[in-house]
Design a protein around this motif. Structure first.
Motif, short mmCIF file in Angstrom:
data_model
loop_
_atom_site.label_atom_id
_atom_site.label_comp_id
_atom_site.label_asym_id
_atom_site.label_seq_id
_atom_site.Cartn_x
_atom_site.Cartn_y
_atom_site.Cartn_z
N LEU A 241 -18.44 28.26 -57.01
CA LEU A 241 -18.89 26.95 -56.52
C LEU A 241 -17.80 25.90 -56.70
O LEU A 241 -17.54 25.10 -55.80
CB LEU A 241 -20.16 26.52 -57.27
N SER A 242 -17.18 25.90 -57.87
CA SER A 242 -16.14 24.90 -58.14
C SER A 242 -14.89 25.16 -57.29
O SER A 242 -14.24 24.21 -56.84
CB SER A 242 -15.77 24.89 -59.63
N PHE A 243 -14.56 26.42 -57.05
CA PHE A 243 -13.41 26.75 -56.22
C PHE A 243 -13.65 26.29 -54.78
O PHE A 243 -12.76 25.70 -54.14
CB PHE A 243 -13.16 28.26 -56.25
N ASN A 244 -14.83 26.57 -54.24
CA ASN A 244 -15.15 26.17 -52.86
C ASN A 244 -15.16 24.66 -52.68
O ASN A 244 -14.87 24.15 -51.60
CB ASN A 244 -16.48 26.77 -52.44
N GLN A 245 -15.51 23.95 -53.76
CA GLN A 245 -15.56 22.48 -53.68
C GLN A 245 -14.18 21.88 -53.44
O GLN A 245 -14.06 20.83 -52.80
CB GLN A 245 -16.15 21.91 -54.98
N ILE A 246 -13.14 22.54 -53.92
CA ILE A 246 -11.77 22.02 -53.74
C ILE A 246 -11.47 21.83 -52.26
O ILE A 246 -10.92 20.80 -51.85
CB ILE A 246 -10.73 22.98 -54.38
N GLY A 247 -11.83 22.81 -51.44
CA GLY A 247 -11.54 22.75 -50.01
C GLY A 247 -12.36 21.72 -49.25
O GLY A 247 -12.01 21.37 -48.11
N ARG A 248 -13.43 21.24 -49.86
CA ARG A 248 -14.29 20.26 -49.17
C ARG A 248 -13.81 18.83 -49.35
O ARG A 248 -14.23 17.93 -48.62
CB ARG A 248 -15.73 20.37 -49.69
N GLU A 249 -12.96 18.59 -50.35
CA GLU A 249 -12.52 17.23 -50.65
C GLU A 249 -11.44 16.78 -49.68
O GLU A 249 -10.60 17.58 -49.24
CB GLU A 249 -12.00 17.13 -52.09
N THR A 250 -11.45 15.49 -49.36
CA THR A 250 -10.52 14.96 -48.36
C THR A 250 -9.51 13.97 -48.94
O THR A 250 -8.53 13.65 -48.27
CB THR A 250 -11.28 14.26 -47.22
N ASP A 251 -9.74 13.45 -50.14
CA ASP A 251 -8.76 12.54 -50.74
C ASP A 251 -8.22 13.14 -52.03
O ASP A 251 -8.83 14.04 -52.63
CB ASP A 251 -9.36 11.16 -51.00
N LEU A 252 -7.07 12.64 -52.47
CA LEU A 252 -6.36 13.24 -53.59
C LEU A 252 -7.13 13.15 -54.90
O LEU A 252 -7.15 14.11 -55.68
CB LEU A 252 -4.98 12.57 -53.76
N GLU A 253 -7.75 12.02 -55.17
CA GLU A 253 -8.47 11.85 -56.44
C GLU A 253 -9.62 12.83 -56.55
O GLU A 253 -9.82 13.46 -57.59
CB GLU A 253 -8.96 10.41 -56.58
N ALA A 254 -10.38 12.97 -55.48
CA ALA A 254 -11.50 13.90 -55.49
C ALA A 254 -11.01 15.35 -55.58
O ALA A 254 -11.63 16.19 -56.25
CB ALA A 254 -12.35 13.72 -54.23
N THR A 255 -9.88 15.63 -54.92
CA THR A 255 -9.31 16.98 -54.99
C THR A 255 -8.85 17.31 -56.40
O THR A 255 -9.09 18.41 -56.91
CB THR A 255 -8.13 17.11 -54.01
N ALA A 256 -8.19 16.34 -57.05
CA ALA A 256 -7.72 16.55 -58.43
C ALA A 256 -8.90 16.81 -59.36
O ALA A 256 -8.84 17.69 -60.23
CB ALA A 256 -6.94 15.33 -58.91
N GLU B 94 -1.21 13.38 -60.38
CA GLU B 94 0.20 12.99 -60.25
C GLU B 94 1.01 14.09 -59.56
O GLU B 94 1.86 13.80 -58.72
CB GLU B 94 0.78 12.69 -61.63
N ASN B 95 0.72 15.34 -59.91
CA ASN B 95 1.42 16.45 -59.27
C ASN B 95 1.09 16.53 -57.78
O ASN B 95 1.99 16.72 -56.95
CB ASN B 95 1.07 17.77 -59.96
N LEU B 96 -0.19 16.39 -57.46
CA LEU B 96 -0.60 16.45 -56.05
C LEU B 96 0.03 15.34 -55.23
O LEU B 96 0.43 15.56 -54.08
CB LEU B 96 -2.13 16.36 -55.95
N THR B 97 0.11 14.16 -55.80
CA THR B 97 0.67 13.01 -55.10
C THR B 97 2.09 13.30 -54.62
O THR B 97 2.50 12.87 -53.53
CB THR B 97 0.69 11.77 -56.02
N VAL B 98 2.82 14.05 -55.42
CA VAL B 98 4.19 14.40 -55.07
C VAL B 98 4.24 15.60 -54.13
O VAL B 98 5.00 15.62 -53.15
CB VAL B 98 5.02 14.72 -56.34
N LEU B 99 3.40 16.59 -54.37
CA LEU B 99 3.55 17.89 -53.72
C LEU B 99 2.89 18.03 -52.36
O LEU B 99 3.37 18.81 -51.53
CB LEU B 99 3.04 19.00 -54.65
N VAL B 100 1.79 17.31 -52.12
CA VAL B 100 1.07 17.56 -50.86
C VAL B 100 1.72 16.88 -49.66
O VAL B 100 1.21 16.99 -48.54
CB VAL B 100 -0.42 17.09 -50.98
#
Length: 248
Positions: free
Chosen positions: A128-143, A179-185
């Motif tokens: 459930l938690s893994f699938n939720q990652i793909g549903r998020e559209t902004d960086l904060e929610a994804t993190a 912080e990592n996502l902000t740089v990498l995505v």
């Protein structure tokens, strides 16, 4: 010689049960205790005995009371992580790499034991938690979703030390992930690779492959570190180029 066996007080027996619930995570840090009436019914004890047990929990510093708002489980690890020193650490440029090194140990061993002794119920939560990652559209929610995925893996490890350590560091780890996502995505190829690494880790855990799960976790974090270093060099090169342009 006669030895008299001391009978344990009922409140001490209740106290031990409550402590075990806190330790195993069924009573989570920050959670409000159910009303005394419900707890007394659950433990099949009198309310005065229950109240005495809760008072002992409070003396031990495991719970605290809010005026007119009930009794809550104390999160002592999280309080430590909000210390001004940890705030400085979280903002230090090199701390992201220190945290990545720490996560190698923390998440690698969590993944190993989650694959080794996780239950079907645990794996449903991981899924459930893994699938939720793909549903998020902004960086904060994804993190936040990525952090919750790693916490679900830690829960599946059934190691209470790992569980409480990761829970206590949750805000610090989530900020590091953001912080990592902000740089990498910024690069689609890197973003796709991150998703592929997480999928490999996820599959290894739910398929019960502990060595593969640990290796997948370490490979994922090593890739992040390498990508951050590369991004840092590229940014430095761009800044140097801009300075030369301004000078001409």
């Amino acid at each position: 010689m006669n030895f008299k066996i001391k009978t344990a007080k009922l409140s001490d027996i209740i106290l031990e049960q409550l402590e075990n619930m806190i330790l195993e995570g069924s009573l989570a840090p920050g959670q409000k205790l159910p009303p005394e009436r419900e707890l007394a019914k659950q433990f099949e004890v009198s309310r005065p005995s229950l109240r005495e047990a809760i008072q002992k929990l409070e003396v031990k510093g495991l719970v605290y009371r809010r005026q007119g708002g009930g009794t809550y489980i104390k999160n002592q690890l999280e309080e430590g992580m909000t210390d001004p020193l940890f705030e400085l650490i979280s903002k230090h440029p090199e701390s992201q790499f220190d945290l990545l090194e720490f996560r190698h140990a923390l998440e690698g061993i969590s993944a190993y034991y989650a694959a080794l002794r996780g239950t079907e119920t645990d794996y449903e939560e991981v899924k459930l938690s893994f699938n939720q990652i793909g549903r998020e559209t902004d960086l904060e929610a994804t993190a936040k979703a990525i952090n919750e995925f790693h916490f679900a893996v830690a829960e599946a490890s059934h190691n209470v030390v790992l569980l409480h350590l990761i829970r206590g560091m949750s805000s610090l780890l989530e900020q590091s992930i953001l912080e990592n996502l902000t740089v990498l995505v910024e690069k689609d190829s890197v973003k796709a690779q991150l998703a592929e690494h997480r999928k490999t880790l996820f599959n290894a855990v739910i398929e019960g492959q502990p060595v593969k799960a640990r290796e997948a976790s370490n490979a994922h974090l090593a890739f992040i570190e390498e990508a951050l270093l590369k991004a840092g060099k590229e940014n430095s090169r761009i800044k140097r180029s801009l300075r030369r342009t301004q000078q001409n």
